[in-house]
Design a protein around this motif. Sequence first.
Motif, mmCIF file in Angstrom:
data_model
loop_
_atom_site.group_PDB
_atom_site.id
_atom_site.type_symbol
_atom_site.label_atom_id
_atom_site.label_comp_id
_atom_site.label_asym_id
_atom_site.label_seq_id
_atom_site.Cartn_x
_atom_site.Cartn_y
_atom_site.Cartn_z
ATOM 1 N N GLY A 124 0.817 -1.205 0.000
ATOM 2 C CA GLY A 124 0.000 0.000 0.000
ATOM 3 C C GLY A 124 0.847 1.248 0.000
ATOM 4 O O GLY A 124 0.593 2.200 -0.729
ATOM 5 N N ALA A 125 1.890 1.252 0.832
ATOM 6 C CA ALA A 125 2.767 2.412 0.902
ATOM 7 C C ALA A 125 3.488 2.649 -0.409
ATOM 8 O O ALA A 125 3.672 3.776 -0.839
ATOM 9 C CB ALA A 125 3.781 2.223 2.032
ATOM 10 N N VAL B 140 -2.509 5.815 2.441
ATOM 11 C CA VAL B 140 -2.996 7.095 2.952
ATOM 12 C C VAL B 140 -3.028 7.094 4.481
ATOM 13 O O VAL B 140 -2.752 8.111 5.122
ATOM 14 C CB VAL B 140 -4.388 7.407 2.362
ATOM 15 N N SER B 141 -3.337 5.954 5.063
ATOM 16 C CA SER B 141 -3.406 5.878 6.522
ATOM 17 C C SER B 141 -2.032 5.936 7.175
ATOM 18 O O SER B 141 -1.925 6.156 8.379
ATOM 19 C CB SER B 141 -4.121 4.592 6.945
ATOM 20 N N LEU B 142 -0.965 5.758 6.378
ATOM 21 C CA LEU B 142 0.383 5.684 6.941
ATOM 22 C C LEU B 142 1.256 6.900 6.640
ATOM 23 O O LEU B 142 2.402 6.953 7.086
ATOM 24 C CB LEU B 142 1.097 4.432 6.412
ATOM 25 N N ALA C 41 -5.937 13.102 5.448
ATOM 26 C CA ALA C 41 -5.865 12.529 4.104
ATOM 27 C C ALA C 41 -6.842 11.368 3.967
ATOM 28 O O ALA C 41 -7.208 10.717 4.948
ATOM 29 C CB ALA C 41 -4.445 12.057 3.809
ATOM 30 N N ALA C 42 -7.247 11.104 2.729
ATOM 31 C CA ALA C 42 -8.175 9.995 2.487
ATOM 32 C C ALA C 42 -8.092 9.564 1.026
ATOM 33 O O ALA C 42 -7.773 10.373 0.148
ATOM 34 C CB ALA C 42 -9.609 10.404 2.821
ATOM 35 N N TYR C 43 -8.359 8.287 0.796
ATOM 36 C CA TYR C 43 -8.538 7.782 -0.563
ATOM 37 C C TYR C 43 -9.999 7.381 -0.701
ATOM 38 O O TYR C 43 -10.562 6.706 0.168
ATOM 39 C CB TYR C 43 -7.642 6.573 -0.838
ATOM 40 N N TYR C 44 -10.634 7.808 -1.790
ATOM 41 C CA TYR C 44 -12.036 7.498 -2.042
ATOM 42 C C TYR C 44 -12.168 6.661 -3.310
ATOM 43 O O TYR C 44 -11.569 7.001 -4.339
ATOM 44 C CB TYR C 44 -12.869 8.773 -2.237
ATOM 45 N N VAL D 188 -8.012 11.193 -4.388
ATOM 46 C CA VAL D 188 -7.129 11.254 -3.225
ATOM 47 C C VAL D 188 -7.256 12.645 -2.611
ATOM 48 O O VAL D 188 -7.171 13.652 -3.322
ATOM 49 C CB VAL D 188 -5.655 10.998 -3.610
ATOM 50 N N LYS D 189 -7.485 12.693 -1.305
ATOM 51 C CA LYS D 189 -7.551 13.967 -0.587
ATOM 52 C C LYS D 189 -6.295 14.111 0.262
ATOM 53 O O LYS D 189 -5.981 13.239 1.073
ATOM 54 C CB LYS D 189 -8.792 14.034 0.301
ATOM 55 N N LEU D 190 -5.568 15.204 0.068
ATOM 56 C CA LEU D 190 -4.335 15.458 0.793
ATOM 57 C C LEU D 190 -4.341 16.877 1.362
ATOM 58 O O LEU D 190 -4.933 17.790 0.784
ATOM 59 C CB LEU D 190 -3.125 15.304 -0.133
ATOM 60 N N THR D 191 -3.684 17.059 2.487
ATOM 61 C CA THR D 191 -3.522 18.396 3.037
ATOM 62 C C THR D 191 -2.536 19.161 2.165
ATOM 63 O O THR D 191 -1.368 18.788 2.071
ATOM 64 C CB THR D 191 -3.020 18.334 4.484
ATOM 65 N N SER D 192 -3.004 20.219 1.528
ATOM 66 C CA SER D 192 -2.192 20.911 0.527
ATOM 67 C C SER D 192 -1.834 22.346 0.896
ATOM 68 O O SER D 192 -0.989 22.959 0.246
ATOM 69 C CB SER D 192 -2.928 20.918 -0.819
ATOM 70 N N SER D 193 -2.474 22.903 1.928
ATOM 71 C CA SER D 193 -2.160 24.285 2.283
ATOM 72 C C SER D 193 -2.570 24.578 3.719
ATOM 73 O O SER D 193 -3.406 23.895 4.303
ATOM 74 C CB SER D 193 -2.862 25.261 1.330
ATOM 75 N N ALA D 194 -1.953 25.610 4.263
ATOM 76 C CA ALA D 194 -2.345 26.150 5.567
ATOM 77 C C ALA D 194 -3.056 27.470 5.320
ATOM 78 O O ALA D 194 -2.744 28.184 4.368
ATOM 79 C CB ALA D 194 -1.117 26.373 6.444
ATOM 80 N N PHE D 195 -4.048 27.785 6.149
ATOM 81 C CA PHE D 195 -4.744 29.050 5.934
ATOM 82 C C PHE D 195 -4.726 29.911 7.195
ATOM 83 O O PHE D 195 -4.632 29.414 8.317
ATOM 84 C CB PHE D 195 -6.176 28.836 5.425
ATOM 85 N N LEU D 196 -4.800 31.215 6.959
ATOM 86 C CA LEU D 196 -4.772 32.193 8.029
ATOM 87 C C LEU D 196 -5.980 33.116 7.913
ATOM 88 O O LEU D 196 -6.378 33.499 6.808
ATOM 89 C CB LEU D 196 -3.499 33.034 7.961
ATOM 90 N N PRO D 197 -6.551 33.516 9.049
ATOM 91 C CA PRO D 197 -7.641 34.500 9.031
ATOM 92 C C PRO D 197 -7.071 35.896 8.797
ATOM 93 O O PRO D 197 -5.851 36.070 8.675
ATOM 94 C CB PRO D 197 -8.227 34.354 10.440
#
Length: 416
Positions: free
Chosen positions: A15-16, A98-100, A106-109, A363-372
Amino acid sequence: MKKQYTLGRFLLVGGACLLAAVLLTMQFCYRYMYLLPKEKQERQYAELSQQLELVNADGKSYKNLAAKFQAVYELYTEKELTEADEEELERELLKAFVSLIGDRYAAYYTAEEYTSLLNSTSGQSKGYGITITKNATGGMVTTYVEKDSPAEKAGFRAGEEILRVNGQALSQVGYDKAAESIAQGEQCTFTVKREGVEHDILLQKEEITVSSVHFELREGQIGYIRILSFRNSGVQEFKRAVDALTEAGAKALILDVRSNGGGTLTAVHKMLDYLLPDTDAEGEERVVVSLTDKRNNVTQYTCSDEHEVDLPMAVLTNRGTASAAELFAAALRDCVGAKLVGKTTYGKGVAQESVLLKDGSAVKLTSSAFLPPSGKSFDGVGLVPDLETDDSGVNIYLVPYGQDPTYSAAEKLLEG
C-alpha cells in the motif's frame, strides 16, 4: 495462518509503495503492468522509473520504493497460494498508504465514495435525512432531522443518541465504523433510547435535499442563524436567511457554528463576503483568508462590494467548531469585532485538496495552511472565545434557546 500473514504484510508494504507512484504520476500504470509480458513489463517499468526521476524535484528517491513494490508483487504472484480480488486489493492498498503517510486528514475514495462525497456537498443525496456528529464521549448523536425525510417520518428527533447501528454497539465498534455502516447499503437499523426504553428504527434511503442553514427571528429582535456545515449548496440558503432576518427588523445577529466541522473554502468565503464590507478601516482591500501551499505560494481571498451587513454580531463556538467554521468565526471577529461566545474551538487551520483520478476515484491530501485576516494561525490551538460559557450537560440540539447558557450569554453581550 501463514497465508494470512503473507497477504497482510503485502497489503501493508504494498500500500505504501503503490500510492507513492500513483500520487507522483497521476496514473494507474501499476494496475495492469504486472499482467503484461516480461519484456513489456521491463520497458514500462524503465519508462515509469524515468518519469519518477523527472517528477522528483525535492531530491527524494521513489525509484527504490516502486522497485520494492514490484519485487513484493512478483513474489506474491509467484508463490502465494491465495488469490486476492484485484479490485479489493487496489482499494485496500491505496487506503493503507494514505493511513500511513502521517496526514490525519488525508483519504482515498473509491469512485462510488467520491460521488457520494460530492453529492453531500451539493445538498442533493440519497440518504435517511439525519445529520450526525460525534459527542464528547465518542458516541453518535443526531444534530438535525430533515423535514419529510425517512428519519422524520420514523419519529427521529435532533439530539437523540444512537446506541447501536445495524445491531453493533457504538461502544464496541466506535464512531467511524458505525458511520461507515450507515453510509453503506440502502437501509439501516438505528437503536435509540427513549424514556428508558430502547427502540430499533429501520430506515430506507430516499432522495433528499439536505439543508445546512436554519434561522429564526428570536425575542429581542435577535436574528439567529445556525450553520450546520459550509456546503456550496448552503450559500444561497445563508443569503436568504440573512435577507429574511434583516428585512424582519433584526437588530443583531447570533451565528451558531457549534459542532460545525467545516466545509468548502468556496462556501465560507462567499458567506463572509455577504456579511463583510469590501475594504478595511484603512480603505485597503479586505482579505478574509490567505492560503499558503507547500512551495510557499500565497493565495488571498478578498471581499467584493456586493453586499454587507451592518449589525452587531456574536458567534457561538465549541470544541466541535473546526476548520472552515473556525475561519468564519475568526474572520468576523477580526473584521467587524464580532464576539466569540462558548468554548475554545478545535484548532484546524489546514486545507485539503481532492485530486480526481482517471477511474473516478480520488485522493484527498492536506495541501495548504490558511490564516484568518489577523494573520494568526489557530491550527493546533483553536480560537479562545471572548466569553467562555459552561454548557456541560446541556444538549444544544434539544434545549430551548432560553435555557441554552451559551446563547443567553451571547444575547446579554449584544444587549449590553
